[in-house]
Design an enzyme around this catalytic site. Structure first.
Site, mmCIF file in Angstrom:
data_model
loop_
_atom_site.group_PDB
_atom_site.id
_atom_site.type_symbol
_atom_site.label_atom_id
_atom_site.label_comp_id
_atom_site.label_asym_id
_atom_site.label_seq_id
_atom_site.Cartn_x
_atom_site.Cartn_y
_atom_site.Cartn_z
ATOM 1 N N VAL A 204 12.361 -5.698 -15.674
ATOM 2 C CA VAL A 204 11.203 -6.575 -15.906
ATOM 3 C C VAL A 204 10.314 -6.507 -14.671
ATOM 4 O O VAL A 204 10.756 -6.872 -13.575
ATOM 5 C CB VAL A 204 11.631 -8.047 -16.129
ATOM 6 C CG1 VAL A 204 10.425 -8.894 -16.525
ATOM 7 C CG2 VAL A 204 12.732 -8.156 -17.164
ATOM 8 N N HIS A 205 9.083 -6.037 -14.847
ATOM 9 C CA HIS A 205 8.194 -5.989 -13.680
ATOM 10 C C HIS A 205 6.716 -6.216 -14.006
ATOM 11 O O HIS A 205 5.914 -6.424 -13.098
ATOM 12 C CB HIS A 205 8.334 -4.637 -12.971
ATOM 13 C CG HIS A 205 7.591 -3.523 -13.646
ATOM 14 N ND1 HIS A 205 8.118 -2.823 -14.702
ATOM 15 C CD2 HIS A 205 6.359 -3.008 -13.422
ATOM 16 C CE1 HIS A 205 7.242 -1.909 -15.095
ATOM 17 N NE2 HIS A 205 6.164 -1.996 -14.342
ATOM 18 N N ARG A 206 6.315 -6.178 -15.266
ATOM 19 C CA ARG A 206 4.900 -6.319 -15.607
ATOM 20 C C ARG A 206 4.388 -7.718 -15.248
ATOM 21 O O ARG A 206 5.070 -8.721 -15.450
ATOM 22 C CB ARG A 206 4.691 -6.088 -17.104
ATOM 23 C CG ARG A 206 5.059 -4.708 -17.575
ATOM 24 C CD ARG A 206 3.896 -3.753 -17.460
ATOM 25 N NE ARG A 206 4.255 -2.433 -17.965
ATOM 26 C CZ ARG A 206 3.446 -1.382 -17.929
ATOM 27 N NH1 ARG A 206 2.234 -1.504 -17.428
ATOM 28 N NH2 ARG A 206 3.847 -0.221 -18.400
ATOM 29 N N ASP A 207 3.140 -7.753 -14.768
ATOM 30 C CA ASP A 207 2.549 -9.027 -14.345
ATOM 31 C C ASP A 207 2.627 -10.091 -15.429
ATOM 32 O O ASP A 207 2.921 -11.258 -15.144
ATOM 33 C CB ASP A 207 1.069 -8.821 -13.974
ATOM 34 C CG ASP A 207 0.881 -7.972 -12.733
ATOM 35 O OD1 ASP A 207 1.892 -7.508 -12.187
ATOM 36 O OD2 ASP A 207 -0.276 -7.780 -12.315
ATOM 37 N N ASP A 282 10.071 -3.704 -19.997
ATOM 38 C CA ASP A 282 8.623 -3.736 -20.183
ATOM 39 C C ASP A 282 7.976 -2.535 -19.508
ATOM 40 O O ASP A 282 6.755 -2.464 -19.381
ATOM 41 C CB ASP A 282 8.029 -5.059 -19.679
ATOM 42 C CG ASP A 282 8.303 -5.335 -18.201
ATOM 43 O OD1 ASP A 282 8.802 -4.430 -17.500
ATOM 44 O OD2 ASP A 282 8.001 -6.459 -17.740
#
Length: 358
Positions: A204-207, A282
Site C-alpha cells: 500500500v503506497h498510493r496517496d 495498489d
C-alpha cells in the site's frame, strides 16, 4: 555512436531501465552509449541504491538528490537539474519510464531543448485525472518523440489521442523481459523476510490510500481479517511514507497480526511473488509482476491502467472496500492465470533500442 540519457527516480524505473541497459551493453555497445541520471525521488538506500547493484546496471553518472517534497517543488527541482545537465552535455535522446514526477521533469526539460524524448510504457490511461501519475503520463506522451506502448490497449489509447502509427510503437513490456530474466535467480535466493509457507503479499503506497485515514484503516483491518479467515501470513513490505502515515494516524495496532518488513529489493519481490498464493496491492507494477508470475491480484484501487489483467480474470478491482476485497479474495484463491500473451514476447528492450537507432 548515439548518446542517450536515461532518467530514473523511483523503484519501478530502476527495474525497467535494467532491461534496456542490459540490451545496450550486451548487443548494441558499438552503436549506443547510455548515461543514467537519478533524480533522487527515492533517496534512501532501501528504495534506491541497492537496486543498481542487484540488477547489475551502471550506477548513475548524475544524482540530483532531490528527495521528498510536494509534487510542484519536487518536479521543479528535477526540471532545473535535468535542464542544466542537458545544456552542458550533448545527448542525442532522453529515455523516460512510466509516470512519476521524474518522468514528467525529464520529458519537459528535453522537449524544451529539442532533445528527442523516448517514453517507455507510453499510452497507459486510468482516465482518472485526480491521480498525479495520470497527469504525468499524459503530458509525457504528448511531448515525446517515440512512444513505446506495452500493450495493444495502450496503442489504441495513443491512436485515440491522435498519435500516428510511426510514433506510437507496440514494443511489449520491459517488465516481462525482466521477470523472465531474473525469476530463476530469485527462486534460488534465501530470504529470511519471506515466510516458509504460502502467504498473501500486500503493498500500500498510493496517496489516495495512505493519506485518507478511513481508507488506510479499512485496508489494514481487512488484511488482519484475511490473515485470520485463511490462516495465512500477510507479508507487508512497508513503504517509509506509509509507515509514517500509519504512525501519525495511530493505526499501529492494526499491524499486530501482519508480518511487516522493510521494502523488498526487486529479486526479493520476485521471490515473494513466486512463493505467495495471492497479491493485494495498489501498485501498478506489482499487478503486472503478479500476473507474469502466475499469481492472482486484488487491486486496492477503483480503476487500473492494466485492464488486460482484469479482462483475463487474473485480477479484480476492489478499491478500499472491505466486502469487495473479501469477495475478490474468495473468487481468486483457486484461479491460476494462464501465461501472459498481451504484453509481448519478452523481447521489448531489444525492439525499443532498434527503433531508437533508426
Amino acid at each position: 555512436m548515439k548518446r542517450i540519457l536515461t532518467i530514473v527516480g523511483a523503484r519501478p524505473q530502476f527495474i525497467k531501465a535494467a532491461a534496456i541497459s542490459h540490451v545496450i551493453r550486451d548487443k548494441y555497445s558499438d552503436s549506443i552509449s547510455e548515461d543514467i541520471l537519478h533524480t533522487g525521488q527515492h533517496y534512501d538506500d532501501a528504495m534506491s541504491g541497492r537496486f543498481f547493484t542487484e540488477l547489475d546496471i551502471p550506477h548513475p553518472k548524475y544524482n540530483l538528490g532531490v528527495g521528498s517534497g510536494s509534487h510542484g517543488r519536487q518536479t521543479a527541482l528535477m526540471l532545473s537539474g535535468i535542464e542544466e545537465i542537458l545544456l552542458n552535455n550533448r545527448y542525442d535522446g532522453l529515455l523516460i519510464y512510466g509516470d512519476t514526477n521524474s518522468t514528467l521533469a525529464g520529458a519537459l526539460a528535453a522537449s524544451k531543448l529539442q532533445v528527442p524524448v523516448y517514453h517507455v510504457e507510453a499510452g497507459l490511461r486510468s482516465f482518472n485525472r485526480a491521480m498525479p501519475e495520470e497527469v504525468n503520463r499524459i503530458v509525457a506522451d504528448h511531448v515525446s518523440t517515440l512512444l513505446f506502448a506495452p500493450t495493444q490497449t495502450a496503442i489504441q489509447n495513443l491512436h485515440n489521442e491522435g498519435f500516428a502509427e510511426s510514433q506510437a510503437i507496440f514494443s511489449g513490456d520491459v517488465m516481462l523481459d525482466n521477470v523472465r530474466h531474473y525469476s530463476p535467480i530469485a527462486l534460488q535466493a534465501t530470504i529470511p523476510a519471506i515466510p516458509d509457507r504460502p502467504f498473501i503479499l500486500a503493498t500500500v503506497h498510493r496517496d489516495f490510500n495512505t493519506d485518507n485515514e478511513e481508507r488506510l484503516k479499512t485496508i489494514l483491518s481487512t488484511l488482519c481479517d484475511l490473515s485470520s479467515n485463511y490462516h495465512s501470513d500477510i507479508l507487508l513490505p512497508l513503504h517509509p511514507r506509509t509507515r509514517h502515515r500509519i504512525d501519525s494516524m495511530n493505526l499501529g495496532s492494526l499491524l499486530e497480526h501482519i508480518r511487516v518488513v522493510q521494502p523488498l529489493s526487486y529479486l526479493e519481490t520476485l521471490a515473494a511473488l513466486n512463493r505467495s498464493w495471492l497479491v493485494l496491492t495498489d501498485s501498478g507494477g506489482l499487478q503486472k509482476e503478479a500476473y507474469f508470475c502466475g499469481r492472482t491480484c486484488v487491486i486496492l484501487r477503483p480503476e487500473t491502467e492494466w485492464t488486460e489483467i482484469v479482462e483475463a480474470g487474473a485480477a479484480i478491482l476492489a478499491d478500499a472496500d472491505a466486502d469487495r476485497i473479501a469477495s475478490a479474495v474468495a473468487s481468486l484463491k483457486e484461479i491460476h492465470p494462464t501465461p501472459p500473451t498481451q504484453f509481448g514476447d519478452g523481447n521489448a528492450a531489444d525492439i525499443i533500442i532498434q527503433k531508437i537507432l533508426v
